[in-house]
Design a protein around this motif. Structure first.
Motif, short mmCIF file in Angstrom:
data_model
loop_
_atom_site.label_atom_id
_atom_site.label_comp_id
_atom_site.label_asym_id
_atom_site.label_seq_id
_atom_site.Cartn_x
_atom_site.Cartn_y
_atom_site.Cartn_z
N MET A 159 18.59 -0.61 10.08
CA MET A 159 17.42 -0.59 9.21
C MET A 159 16.11 -0.74 9.98
SD MET A 159 17.01 -2.69 5.69
CE MET A 159 16.18 -4.17 6.20
N ASP A 160 16.10 -1.55 11.04
CA ASP A 160 14.84 -1.73 11.78
C ASP A 160 14.44 -0.44 12.49
OD1 ASP A 160 16.92 -1.90 13.61
OD2 ASP A 160 16.02 -3.53 14.77
N PHE A 161 15.43 0.30 12.95
CA PHE A 161 15.15 1.59 13.61
C PHE A 161 14.50 2.55 12.62
CE2 PHE A 161 16.59 5.97 14.09
CZ PHE A 161 16.23 6.26 15.40
N LEU A 162 15.08 2.64 11.46
CA LEU A 162 14.54 3.58 10.46
C LEU A 162 13.17 3.13 9.96
CD1 LEU A 162 15.64 6.19 9.29
CD2 LEU A 162 16.29 4.93 7.24
N TYR A 163 13.00 1.83 9.88
CA TYR A 163 11.69 1.29 9.49
C TYR A 163 10.60 1.80 10.44
CZ TYR A 163 7.92 -2.16 9.13
OH TYR A 163 6.71 -2.77 9.00
N ASN A 164 10.87 1.71 11.72
CA ASN A 164 9.89 2.20 12.71
C ASN A 164 9.61 3.69 12.53
OD1 ASN A 164 9.37 -0.18 14.02
ND2 ASN A 164 11.08 0.06 15.45
N ARG A 165 10.68 4.47 12.34
CA ARG A 165 10.50 5.92 12.21
C ARG A 165 9.68 6.26 10.97
NH1 ARG A 165 14.20 9.05 15.39
NH2 ARG A 165 13.15 10.84 14.42
N VAL A 166 9.97 5.59 9.88
CA VAL A 166 9.28 5.90 8.62
C VAL A 166 7.82 5.43 8.69
CG1 VAL A 166 9.14 5.27 6.17
CG2 VAL A 166 11.33 5.96 7.16
N LEU A 167 7.60 4.23 9.22
CA LEU A 167 6.24 3.70 9.26
C LEU A 167 5.35 4.58 10.13
CD1 LEU A 167 4.54 1.47 8.10
CD2 LEU A 167 4.97 0.11 10.14
N ARG A 168 5.94 5.11 11.18
CA ARG A 168 5.18 5.98 12.07
C ARG A 168 4.68 7.22 11.32
NH1 ARG A 168 6.74 6.93 18.18
NH2 ARG A 168 4.84 8.02 18.74
N LEU A 169 5.57 7.78 10.51
CA LEU A 169 5.16 8.95 9.71
C LEU A 169 4.08 8.57 8.71
CD1 LEU A 169 8.48 10.82 8.78
CD2 LEU A 169 6.75 11.47 10.46
N LEU A 170 4.27 7.42 8.09
CA LEU A 170 3.31 7.01 7.05
C LEU A 170 1.94 6.70 7.65
CD1 LEU A 170 5.58 4.70 4.83
CD2 LEU A 170 4.87 7.04 4.36
N LYS A 171 1.92 6.26 8.89
CA LYS A 171 0.66 5.89 9.52
C LYS A 171 -0.05 7.09 10.14
CE LYS A 171 0.94 1.01 10.40
NZ LYS A 171 -0.01 0.42 9.49
N ASN A 172 0.64 8.20 10.22
CA ASN A 172 0.05 9.39 10.84
C ASN A 172 -0.93 10.05 9.86
OD1 ASN A 172 -0.55 11.83 11.96
ND2 ASN A 172 1.55 12.25 12.64
N VAL A 185 0.82 -1.22 0.00
CA VAL A 185 0.00 0.00 0.00
C VAL A 185 0.86 1.27 0.00
CG1 VAL A 185 -2.04 -1.02 1.07
CG2 VAL A 185 -0.23 -0.06 2.52
N TYR A 186 2.10 1.14 0.43
CA TYR A 186 2.97 2.33 0.45
C TYR A 186 3.81 2.38 -0.82
CZ TYR A 186 1.63 2.20 5.32
OH TYR A 186 0.90 2.17 6.47
N THR A 187 3.81 3.52 -1.48
CA THR A 187 4.60 3.64 -2.70
C THR A 187 6.03 4.02 -2.37
OG1 THR A 187 4.16 5.99 -2.92
CG2 THR A 187 2.57 4.48 -3.96
N THR A 188 6.92 3.76 -3.32
CA THR A 188 8.32 4.13 -3.14
C THR A 188 8.42 5.64 -2.90
OG1 THR A 188 8.78 2.40 -4.75
CG2 THR A 188 10.61 3.82 -4.15
N ASN A 189 7.61 6.39 -3.61
CA ASN A 189 7.62 7.84 -3.44
C ASN A 189 7.27 8.24 -2.01
OD1 ASN A 189 7.85 10.53 -4.13
ND2 ASN A 189 5.73 10.70 -4.85
N GLN A 190 6.25 7.56 -1.45
CA GLN A 190 5.87 7.86 -0.06
C GLN A 190 7.01 7.56 0.92
OE1 GLN A 190 2.18 5.52 -0.08
NE2 GLN A 190 1.27 7.15 1.18
N ILE A 191 7.67 6.44 0.70
CA ILE A 191 8.75 6.04 1.62
C ILE A 191 9.92 7.03 1.52
CG2 ILE A 191 10.40 4.20 2.16
CD1 ILE A 191 8.25 2.28 0.83
N TYR A 192 10.26 7.38 0.30
CA TYR A 192 11.33 8.37 0.10
C TYR A 192 10.95 9.70 0.75
CZ TYR A 192 14.71 6.20 -3.04
OH TYR A 192 15.71 5.45 -3.57
N SER A 193 9.70 10.11 0.52
CA SER A 193 9.26 11.40 1.06
C SER A 193 9.35 11.40 2.58
CB SER A 193 7.82 11.68 0.63
OG SER A 193 7.74 11.65 -0.78
#
Ligand SMILES: Nc1ncnc2c1ncn2[C@@H]1O[C@H](COP(=O)(O)OP(=O)(O)OP(=O)(O)O)[C@@H](O)[C@H]1O
Ligand code: SF4
Ligand code: SF4
Ligand SMILES: [Mg+2]
Lengths: 139, 462
Positions: B222-235, B94-102
């Motif tokens: 990588m797991d640390f950054l995964y958490n940080r990014v997913l948190r932003l995406l879920k907000n 559901v998350y696009t590469t663009n979203q993850i990069y952003s």
């Protein structure tokens, strides 16, 4: 001081061929022997081990390790080698089709042993067996 | 000696407050690098290859992978994140590469570069290296640092088969550094940060084969950054502001870190082997001279290669599937196309593509002096007559043979074996009290008292 290792080999059991050489290798690594010398020892021993499996009925390997050298004697009961000089030639083989299908029988074993040993002695009596002695300096 | 010191850096640290002194890590370590003493696991830096097997096995997550403080990135004006393709693969479809990069930009990075961008250039360089190579085949890929370290220590004769080619992450970092320098940006303004899927790559980045360390300003797990990014995406109240990012990673780049990623792109007869135990088995055969006519080996420590890295949180089967889909989507992206800036740096990267010589770092010898080593080996073999061969690990070593080695190298005492203790007691040579003290020394004071808060016990988690 001398370390002695012994192994039994059964003719025809290709699934275990190489086991004894692997064990010797483990020991040499613990002694800190130069990796390239270990490679020579293991390659030559492996070929001789496989020759017993491929060509003889059963065999016995005795290994002696001293600080300056390793001596490996592989004695088998088997058909023996009628003409050792001929057997030493690259490409010479009496391997059956079946053995060749398993990836052995290129006739490169004995030449490879020669190449990877400092001293090689082969004695053989037809219809009795063959003894291969491989010596490599360790230093 | 210099080299040995350098390779002793490991990102793994045992957290004293979390380690419960069990035997899980010790029993899975492929190099027998771990021992338990005073209720804590100790990792021997000479033997550890950073494979991460112990991290996965630890029931209390006590083996940590040290990385740099994230805020460290703000010391630099240009904050470049070098992220591996498996990072993008962590996220559900559901998350696009663009979203993850952003989201990465929103976290504070000013530039994002996928590690495998350099793969096209690297692959050409590797093929050329292969064609000019005169030595004995197979050539072995240097891609997985855990495997390189394993070969240096346990299969030193095979070190010369390792290709002296720099890994994708270093080439991509060189590219980005050069790109920014060319724009007139001062070196001290540039911060290159590697997002790592594993401990081995952290160790390799901190201590590269090729150069003095210092290409990277930091490493982020990588797991640390995964958490940080997913948190932003879920907000949902404050959605990530979308940039206009278009991926320019080729299909080859997307797949490089997966099993067969390299071997499918190298000439000759190639093989890909993943999982450190599979690799060890194969290297044993290779060392015995039992393997013929193989030209190139891709060897990776983790199951499914980097999809199975210890800092990869996603299920590796799903991750591989997602990455294969992404490779299909990216199939139209070709080398030297307009969107691929990196290809303009080919000459520069090729000039810097080779690593220095890789040293052997034998880890198995009992003594520097061969006569002494023979005496120790002899003693070790004698000791094995007395040890029961149960490999129970109650002595603090993973196996009876590892324990025997420890005894002859004076790292352990024979009386640590619980079965020999019983024998000594039977013959009146050891008192039960003394034996008990010895066991407490290994497993901790009061360790054998009743404790209902233990894992699996009545009051666990209370
Ligand atoms: N232990 C042995 N007993 C009987 N004959 C042997 C023995 N070792 C070698 N030979 C004979 O010598 C020949 C050549 O041996 P060599 O090891 O060089 O080749 P090979 O075993 O036939 O093939 P390869 O070793 O390449 O798989 C064999 O084919 C066999 O006839
Ligand atoms: S990272 Fe691997 S080699 Fe190192 S201690 Fe853990 S299991 Fe052993
Ligand atoms: S396979 Fe990949 S993730 Fe696993 S240790 Fe090697 S480089 Fe790291
Ligand atoms: Mg042969």
């Amino acid at each position: 001081m001398l370390i002695k290792l012994e192994y039994k080999i059964s003719g025809g059991d290709f699934t275990r061929a190489g086991h004894a050489s692997s064990e010797v290798k483990k020991n040499l690594k613990q002694l800190g022997v130069d990796p390239l010398i270990i490679r020579r020892v293991v390659v030559s021993m492996y070929e001789a081990e496989v020759n017993i499996v491929a060509h003889a009925y059963n065999g016995h390997i005795k290994v002696e390790i001293e600080s300056h050298r390793i001596r490996i004697v592989l004695a088998d009961k088997g058909p023996g080698i009628p003409d050792i000089e001929m057997a030493m030639r690259e490409g010479y083989t009496t391997a059956s089709q079946q053995v060749r299908e398993m990836g052995f029988g290129a006739g490169m074993g004995l030449p490879n042993i020669k190449k990877n040993s400092d001293i090689l002695n082969i004695t053989s009596i037809v219809n009795e067996g063959t003894t291969v002695e491989i010596i490599n300096n360790l230093q | 000696m210099e080299a040995e010191k350098r390779y002793n850096y490991h990102a793994l640290k045992v957290a004293d407050n979390l380690c419960i002194g069990c035997t899980h890590c010790m029993q899975v370590c492929p190099t027998e690098a771990i021992r338990v003493r005073s209720k804590l696991a100790h990792i021997n830096g000479t033997r550890c290859v950073d494979c991460g097997a112990c991290v996965k096995a630890c029931p209390t997550s006590a083996i940590l992978i040290e990385h740099d403080d994230f805020n460290h990135i703000f010391k630099y004006e240009y904050r470049v994140a070098l992220v591996p393709a498996v990072f993008i693969g962590q996220f559900a479809d559901v998350y696009t590469t663009n979203q993850i990069y952003s989201a990465l930009y929103e976290l504070g990075f000013t530039n994002v570069c996928e590690v495998e961008h350099s793969v096209e250039i690297l692959n050409e360089f590797a093929i050329e290296y292969y064609q000019n190579y005169q030595g004995e085949k197979p050539l072995i890929s240097p891609y997985c640092p855990a495997i390189v370290r394993l070969i240096q220590g346990r299969f030193p004769a095979l070190v010369e088969n390792i290709m002296q080619v720099r890994p994708p992450v270093e080439l991509s970092a060189l590219y980005y550094q050069k790109k920014l320098l060319n724009k007139g940006i001062a070196p001290e303004q540039i911060g290159l940060f590697y997002v790592s899927p594993c401990a081995a790559k952290i160790a390799a980045v901190k201590n590269p084969i090729s150069e003095q360390p210092g290409l990277f300003q930091g490493v982020i797990n990588m797991d640390f950054l995964y958490n940080r990014v997913l948190r932003l995406l879920k907000n949902t109240t404050k959605p990530v502001e979308l940039r206009n990012y278009k991926s320019s990673l080729t299909a080859k780049g997307v797949l490089w870190a997966l099993t067969n990623g390299e071997s499918d792109n190298m000439p000759g007869r190639t093989l890909a082997i993943d999982g450190i135990h599979n690799v060890i088995d194969f290297l044993e055969l290779l060392e015995n001279g039992e393997i013929h006519d193989v030209d190139f080996l891709e060897l990776r420590a983790c199951d499914h290669s980097c999809a199975g890295g210890i800092l990869s949180h996603a299920n590796r089967f799903l991750l591989v599937e997602r990455m294969r889909k992404r490779a299909k989507r990216n199939a139209d992206i070709k080398q030297n196309s307009d969107i691929r800036d990196i290809d303009k740096y080919k000459e520069y990267l090729t000039e810097n593509g080779k690593t220095a010589e890789i040293p052997q770092l034998p880890m198995q010898n009992l003594d520097q002096d061969i006569s002494k080593a023979i005496a120790k080996l002899q003693r070790q073999r004698k000791l094995m007559c007395f040890l029961p061969g149960i490999d129970c690990a109650a002595c603090g070593a993973p196996t009876c043979s590892a324990f025997a080695r420890d005894v002859v190298t004076r790292k352990a005492d024979l009386s640590q074996c619980v079965f020999l203790q019983r024998m000594m007691e039977k013959h009146g040579k050891l008192s039960p009290e003394h034996a008990f003290k010895i066991n407490e020394k290994i497993w901790g004071i009061n360790r054998f008292e009743k404790d209902c808060y233990r894992k699996g016990a009545e009051n666990e988690n209370i």
